[in-house]
Design an enzyme around this catalytic site. Structure first.
Site, PDB file in Angstrom:
ATOM      1  NE  ARG A  77     -11.177  -1.408  -0.708  1.00 46.66           N
ATOM      2  CZ  ARG A  77      -9.911  -1.670  -0.976  1.00 46.66           C
ATOM      3  NH1 ARG A  77      -9.609  -2.558  -1.908  1.00 46.66           N
ATOM      4  NH2 ARG A  77      -8.942  -1.051  -0.351  1.00 46.66           N
ATOM      5  CD  GLU A  94      -9.719  -7.858  -2.803  1.00 47.57           C
ATOM      6  OE1 GLU A  94      -8.711  -7.238  -3.152  1.00 47.57           O
ATOM      7  OE2 GLU A  94     -10.506  -7.434  -1.945  1.00 47.57           O
ATOM      8  CG  HIS A 123      -2.180  -0.937   0.708  1.00 50.57           C
ATOM      9  ND1 HIS A 123      -2.207  -2.275   1.012  1.00 50.57           N
ATOM     10  CD2 HIS A 123      -3.253  -0.694  -0.075  1.00 50.57           C
ATOM     11  CE1 HIS A 123      -3.277  -2.804   0.456  1.00 50.57           C
ATOM     12  NE2 HIS A 123      -3.937  -1.872  -0.203  1.00 50.57           N
ATOM     13  CB  CYS A 167      -9.911  -1.618  -9.166  1.00 54.47           C
ATOM     14  SG  CYS A 167     -10.238  -2.885  -7.938  1.00 54.47           S
ATOM     15  NE  ARG A 182      -1.178  -5.679  -1.834  1.00 58.01           N
ATOM     16  CZ  ARG A 182      -2.364  -5.126  -2.000  1.00 58.01           C
ATOM     17  NH1 ARG A 182      -3.464  -5.861  -1.853  1.00 58.01           N
ATOM     18  NH2 ARG A 182      -2.495  -3.881  -2.344  1.00 58.01           N
ATOM     19  NE  ARG A 203      -6.394   0.603  -2.551  1.00 58.15           N
ATOM     20  CZ  ARG A 203      -5.857   0.764  -3.764  1.00 58.15           C
ATOM     21  NH1 ARG A 203      -5.715   1.955  -4.283  1.00 58.15           N
ATOM     22  NH2 ARG A 203      -5.449  -0.274  -4.452  1.00 58.15           N
ATOM     23  CG  ASP A 254      -5.399  -8.304  -1.883  1.00 58.52           C
ATOM     24  OD1 ASP A 254      -4.349  -8.559  -1.266  1.00 58.52           O
ATOM     25  OD2 ASP A 254      -6.113  -7.322  -1.621  1.00 58.52           O
TER      26      ASP A 254
HETATM   27  C1  PEP Z   1      -6.453  -5.165  -5.138  1.00 58.89           C
HETATM   28  O1  PEP Z   1      -6.281  -6.018  -4.276  1.00 58.89           O
HETATM   29  O2  PEP Z   1      -6.136  -5.317  -6.335  1.00 58.89           O
HETATM   30  C2  PEP Z   1      -7.051  -3.866  -4.785  1.00 58.89           C
HETATM   31  C3  PEP Z   1      -7.349  -2.975  -5.698  1.00 58.89           C
HETATM   32  O3  PEP Z   1      -7.264  -3.601  -3.479  1.00 58.89           O
HETATM   33  P1  PEP Z   1      -6.104  -3.167  -2.453  1.00 58.89           P
HETATM   34  O4  PEP Z   1      -4.874  -2.874  -3.270  1.00 58.89           O
HETATM   35  O5  PEP Z   1      -6.597  -1.983  -1.731  1.00 58.89           O
HETATM   36  O6  PEP Z   1      -5.956  -4.367  -1.601  1.00 58.89           O
HETATM   37 MG    MG Z   2      -7.263  -5.893  -2.383  1.00 62.68          MG
END
Ligand code: PEP
Ligand code: MG
Length: 592
Positions: A342, A440, A199, A511, A474, A306, A464
């Site tokens: 979300r 995801e 993130h 996304c 990740r 988010r 994810d």
């Molecule tokens: C994802 O997992 O691709 C996503 C868009 O959500 P985040 O990156 O906030 O987990």
């Molecule tokens: Mg995600």
């Protein structure tokens, strides 16, 4: 390990996380074990800083009482008496009073003020002639090191007020650090750990902050006045560049800026392929200001808000009323464009200081919808706030990290209950609010038909999906060679999701971060994805790519790729096709 002598130009190679070039001076966002950090505390945080000091004293006191108990059990009564002196020092009201007053006056962190205080105290004791008092110095030093150790455990450095263009060197960055960095103009990030879809990386990308990870900070000895260049395209960190290197990079930085500006003028052009296939291009946002970019680049709305970012740097979940005000602002700022809110995706790498979950595997634990379903009061208040905001714009609601359709149904049941309550209370909301789900987790992708039946739209979270399909964290840069969205398993899962969405007549978007990577654009369109939601800053780059593709060739590319056997083969093909589409200088912008 030899420390690099960087009187001369020194180059280190790390992993490129976010492209771009930065030139600035270093800011060390960590401290070594034997160092007492010094930083300013804003007026609004002074109370918390005093509290942090009190907590450290309390923790130290408990430790000493524990030691005394053990000594007592061992019959070491003399030892018990020594530690009694330690407890007396900790309880000394005069010391506590003076120290707390000094934190308030100096507006500096507790460790720093405490360090100064102790040095002064030692000096005064050493001047006393009485041997018994001088002996007390040893006890004071012992107590002080215990309190300092406990204080340093709770120290929270902040990126909220760093100097403009500072190059932040950190061991690691958590999302709340990155969220704080949103408020300032950071030049670049350099960390020891951190993956491309962590993130912190997502935030860096949304702000256009170059980011290099995988740099061993023990290898460098940075000084305040040093000049540092960060090349986020290839992961290079250059310390004390020669005048020739510096001017070459200054020129390159300007060149990249002007290439990006040229691309950004595509705002008025339609988002469609060469053969007029329309694509929806929306944005992932975390803060309100990003909506300005969505409008500037003529994005089609917000594909992912988010919402957890509104509380990551807080110490509690915001109330329904507070959330309502925030979502209302977002809905209004979207100015008629759709906005997908979300629900909180807390847990995993986004714990928030107030979400107390103690788990061995947070990414596989109580995260996102799981947390919300287990904490229905928090969930219900968020759903009510979202519903109430829906009269101010085209608000949609989306649930993250759903692993089975039963969770989706539970979440929808709570939503409907809250709708009924609002009806009874006579509070307005959009009775036809669209409900979507993130796909995801592989189990959700495989049973996507079940989800599609109960949703108005789907959004594929590849960040994810890759992590869970390939079982790679990740955020873990060391394992990042396995984290690959071009893996055949991921591409096939995306295809499966698209087929089920089409069969049920609902739209499907992507996304995850690959939506911002133009090397994937043709493939995603060819797989049948209708909408791409990416960081607002990347809208011009992706739009420019879409306008150079024909949907027929995109479908052919997807067909070819679905028949490939390894991520290496797929990656190579995607890069080759992309390089055929766009000029070299544009490729440069996304070179990582
Ligand atoms: C994802 O997992 O691709 C996503 C868009 O959500 P985040 O990156 O906030 O987990
Ligand atoms: Mg995600």
């Amino acid at each position: 390990m030899a420390v690099l002598d960087h009187k001369e130009e020194a180059r280190l190679k790390g992993s490129p996380i976010c492209s771009g070039i930065a030139i600035g001076s270093p800011l060390l966002f960590y401290f070594s074990e034997d160092e007492i950090p010094e930083f300013s505390i804003p007026k609004t945080e002074i109370k918390n800083e005093v509290l942090r000091y009190r907590n450290a004293i309390e923790k130290s006191r408990k430790e000493v009482v524990q030691i005394q108990k053990q000594l007592e059990l061992d019959g070491a009564i003399e030892g018990v008496m020594i530690f009694e002196t330690h407890l007396q020092i900790m309880k000394d009201e005069q010391i506590t009073f003076e120290l707390e007053a000094a934190i308030c006056k100096k507006m500096k962190n507790a460790e720093y003020v405490f360090g100064l205080f102790i040095r002064d105290y030692e000096r005064k004791l050493s001047m006393l002639t009485d041997e018994m008092f001088r002996e007390k110095i040893r006890d004071v030093q012992d107590v002080a090191s215990r309190i300092l150790r406990n204080l340093k455990k709770s120290v929270k450095l902040s990126l909220a007020e760093v100097k403009e263009n500072a190059i932040v060197f950190a061991k690691d960055l958590v999302p709340s650090d990155a969220a704080e960095a949103k408020k300032t103009h950071i030049g670049a990030f350099v960390t020891e750990v951190g993956g491309k879809t962590s993130h912190a990386a997502i935030i860096a990308r949304s702000r256009g902050i170059p980011y290099v990870s995988n740099i061993n900070l023990n290898q460098i000895d940075l000084k305040k006045g040093d000049v540092v260049i960060i090349d986020g395209r290839n992961g290079e960190v250059i310390i004390n560049p020669t005048p020739a290197t510096l001017s070459a990079y200054q020129a390159l930085k300007n060149q990249l800026k002007s290439n990006l500006e040229k691309l950004s003028t595509s705002g008025n052009l339609l988002t469609e392929t060469l053969d007029s296939y329309k694509v929806r291009l929306t944005a992932n946002v975390e803060v309100l200001e990003e909506l300005q970019l969505v409008h500037k680049y003529r994005g089609d709305g917000v594909g992912l808000f988010r919402s957890e970012y509104i509380c990551l740097d807080q110490n509690r979940f915001p109330s329904e009323e507070e959330q309502f005000e925030i979502y209302k602002e977002f809905a209004k700022a979207a100015n008629g464009l759709p906005i997908v809110i979300r629900t909180f995706d807390v847990g995993g790498d986004k714990p928030g200081d107030f979400v107390k979950i103690n788990e061995a595997n947070p990414f596989l634990g109580c995260r996102a919808i799981r947390y919300m379903l287990q904490n229905p009061t928090i969930f219900r208040s968020q759903l009510r706030a979202i519903l109430r905001s829906s009269v101010y714009g085209q608000v949609k609601v989306m649930f993250p990290m759903v692993s089975g359709a039963f969770e989706l149904l539970e979440a929808k049941a709570l939503l409907h209950e809250e709708m009924k309550k609002l009806d009874l209370e006579g509070i307005a909301y959009d009775k036809h609010i669209k409900v979507g789900c993130m796909i995801e987790i592989p189990s959700a992708a495989i049973t996507c038909d079940e989800f599609a039946k109960h949703c108005d739209f789907l959004s594929i979270g590849t960040n994810d999906l890759v992590q869970y399909s390939l079982a790679v964290d990740r955020g873990n840069q060391i394992m990042s060679y396995l984290y690959n969205p071009a893996d055949p398993s991921v591409i096939r899962l995306i295809k499966m999701i698209v087929i089920e969405a089409n069969r049920n007549g609902i739209p499907v978007s992507v996304c995850g971060e690959i939506a911002a990577d133009p090397r994937f654009t043709a493939l995603l369109l060819g797989l049948g994805v209708h909408e791409l939601s990416c960081t607002a800053r990347f809208i011009p780059i992706v739009k420019n790519t879409i306008r150079k593709i024909s949907i027929i060739s995109a479908c052919q590319l997807a067909e070819t790729i679905l028949n490939m056997h390894s991520y290496k083969e797929i990656q190579k093909k995607l890069s080759e096709e992309y390089e055929k589409l766009v000029p070299q200088e544009v490729c440069h912008i996304v070179a990582n």
